[in-house]
Design a protein around this motif. Structure first.
Motif, PDB file in Angstrom:
ATOM      1  N   ASP A   1       0.858  -1.181   0.000  1.00 23.28           N
ATOM      2  CA  ASP A   1       0.000   0.000   0.000  1.00 23.28           C
ATOM      3  C   ASP A   1       0.901   1.241   0.000  1.00 23.28           C
ATOM      4  OD1 ASP A   1      -1.612   2.197   0.945  1.00 23.28           O
ATOM      5  OD2 ASP A   1      -3.064   0.722   1.687  1.00 23.28           O
ATOM      6  N   PHE A   2       0.667   2.161  -0.927  1.00 24.48           N
ATOM      7  CA  PHE A   2       1.464   3.396  -0.979  1.00 24.48           C
ATOM      8  C   PHE A   2       1.397   4.142   0.355  1.00 24.48           C
ATOM      9  CE2 PHE A   2       0.829   3.155  -5.714  1.00 24.48           C
ATOM     10  CZ  PHE A   2       2.171   3.132  -6.048  1.00 24.48           C
ATOM     11  N   GLY A   3       0.254   4.078   1.016  1.00 23.96           N
ATOM     12  CA  GLY A   3       0.113   4.734   2.314  1.00 23.96           C
ATOM     13  C   GLY A   3       1.030   4.136   3.366  1.00 23.96           C
ATOM     14  N   ASP A   4       1.210   2.807   3.331  1.00 24.05           N
ATOM     15  CA  ASP A   4       2.110   2.145   4.279  1.00 24.05           C
ATOM     16  C   ASP A   4       3.561   2.536   4.015  1.00 24.05           C
ATOM     17  OD1 ASP A   4      -0.114   0.914   5.384  1.00 24.05           O
ATOM     18  OD2 ASP A   4       0.209  -0.993   4.328  1.00 24.05           O
ATOM     19  N   LEU A   5       3.923   2.622   2.736  1.00 24.15           N
ATOM     20  CA  LEU A   5       5.278   3.057   2.384  1.00 24.15           C
ATOM     21  C   LEU A   5       5.497   4.503   2.836  1.00 24.15           C
ATOM     22  CD1 LEU A   5       7.998   2.428   1.071  1.00 24.15           C
ATOM     23  CD2 LEU A   5       6.977   3.045  -1.139  1.00 24.15           C
ATOM     24  N   LYS A   6       4.482   5.325   2.668  1.00 20.64           N
ATOM     25  CA  LYS A   6       4.572   6.720   3.091  1.00 20.64           C
ATOM     26  C   LYS A   6       4.822   6.816   4.596  1.00 20.64           C
ATOM     27  CE  LYS A   6       1.875  10.998   3.231  1.00 20.64           C
ATOM     28  NZ  LYS A   6       0.597  11.630   2.854  1.00 20.64           N
ATOM     29  N   VAL A   7       4.130   6.022   5.374  1.00 20.17           N
ATOM     30  CA  VAL A   7       4.307   6.043   6.831  1.00 20.17           C
ATOM     31  C   VAL A   7       5.753   5.707   7.196  1.00 20.17           C
ATOM     32  CG1 VAL A   7       3.690   4.839   8.978  1.00 20.17           C
ATOM     33  CG2 VAL A   7       1.894   5.591   7.399  1.00 20.17           C
ATOM     34  N   ILE A   8       6.310   4.691   6.564  1.00 11.00           N
ATOM     35  CA  ILE A   8       7.684   4.270   6.851  1.00 11.00           C
ATOM     36  C   ILE A   8       8.682   5.370   6.510  1.00 11.00           C
ATOM     37  CG2 ILE A   8       9.536   2.692   6.120  1.00 11.00           C
ATOM     38  CD1 ILE A   8       7.298   0.540   5.788  1.00 11.00           C
ATOM     39  N   VAL A   9       8.592   5.899   5.300  1.00 12.68           N
ATOM     40  CA  VAL A   9       9.585   6.883   4.845  1.00 12.68           C
ATOM     41  C   VAL A   9       9.429   8.196   5.598  1.00 12.68           C
ATOM     42  CG1 VAL A   9      10.490   8.146   2.850  1.00 12.68           C
ATOM     43  CG2 VAL A   9       9.804   5.744   2.610  1.00 12.68           C
ATOM     44  N   LYS A  10       8.211   8.600   5.885  1.00 20.39           N
ATOM     45  CA  LYS A  10       8.019   9.831   6.668  1.00 20.39           C
ATOM     46  C   LYS A  10       8.652   9.662   8.051  1.00 20.39           C
ATOM     47  CE  LYS A  10       4.831  12.781   5.135  1.00 20.39           C
ATOM     48  NZ  LYS A  10       5.039  14.194   4.958  1.00 20.39           N
TER      49      LYS A  10
END
Length: 152
Positions: free
Chosen positions: A57-66
């Motif tokens: 999920d792009f949202g899950d990747l966003k959480v990690i990188v943020k």
């Protein structure tokens, strides 16, 4: 195997200085960084799974990188803790500025090595970090590829 790569783009602002460098970058200066994070895996094939059809999920990747990169480095001064810049960092910190001390010369290349380790530790087991691209300026960037790390 149906491997698919997915990429998410992140922006952050940081300042840095390169201790001992023989050019202008020895001075504190800033960049508008653009980070591209690409992961690889097989899309989930499970009609009962809400993530059906996704590698991640792009949202899950966003959480990690943020969490691991953007929130730490955005609007920060990045300095090498193994140089006299550590004293400068202490002075800047005293004035309530965000300073990130790193155990390396804060070049784009070294930042990518650091970022790759931070991100890899947080990815789901079935998803691998494929590559990172970090733009320091509009026409200058460094890249990290997982495949390159396994070559002698």
């Amino acid at each position: 195997m149906n491997k698919i790569r997915v990429t998410k783009h992140f922006d952050f602002e940081s300042a840095h200085a390169l201790y001992g460098y023989d050019g202008k970058c020895k001075n504190i200066h800033g960049h508008s960084y653009h980070l591209y994070v690409t992961v690889i895996g097989e899309p989930i094939i499970d009609s009962e799974n809400p993530k059906n059809g996704m590698v991640m999920d792009f949202g899950d990747l966003k959480v990690i990188v943020k969490k691991e990169i953007v929130n730490k480095f955005d609007h920060a001064v990045v300095l090498n803790e193994n140089s006299p810049h550590k004293e400068l960092a202490n002075t800047i910190n005293e004035h309530s500025h965000n300073v990130v001390l790193v155990p390396y010369q804060p070049t784009s290349e070294n930042m990518l090595l650091d970022f790759s380790e931070r991100i890899k530790k947080q990815l789901p087991q079935n998803v691998l970090l494929h590559s990172l691209k970090l733009y320091e300026t509009a026409n200058s960037y460094a890249e990290w590829f997982a495949d390159d790390q396994n070559r002698s």
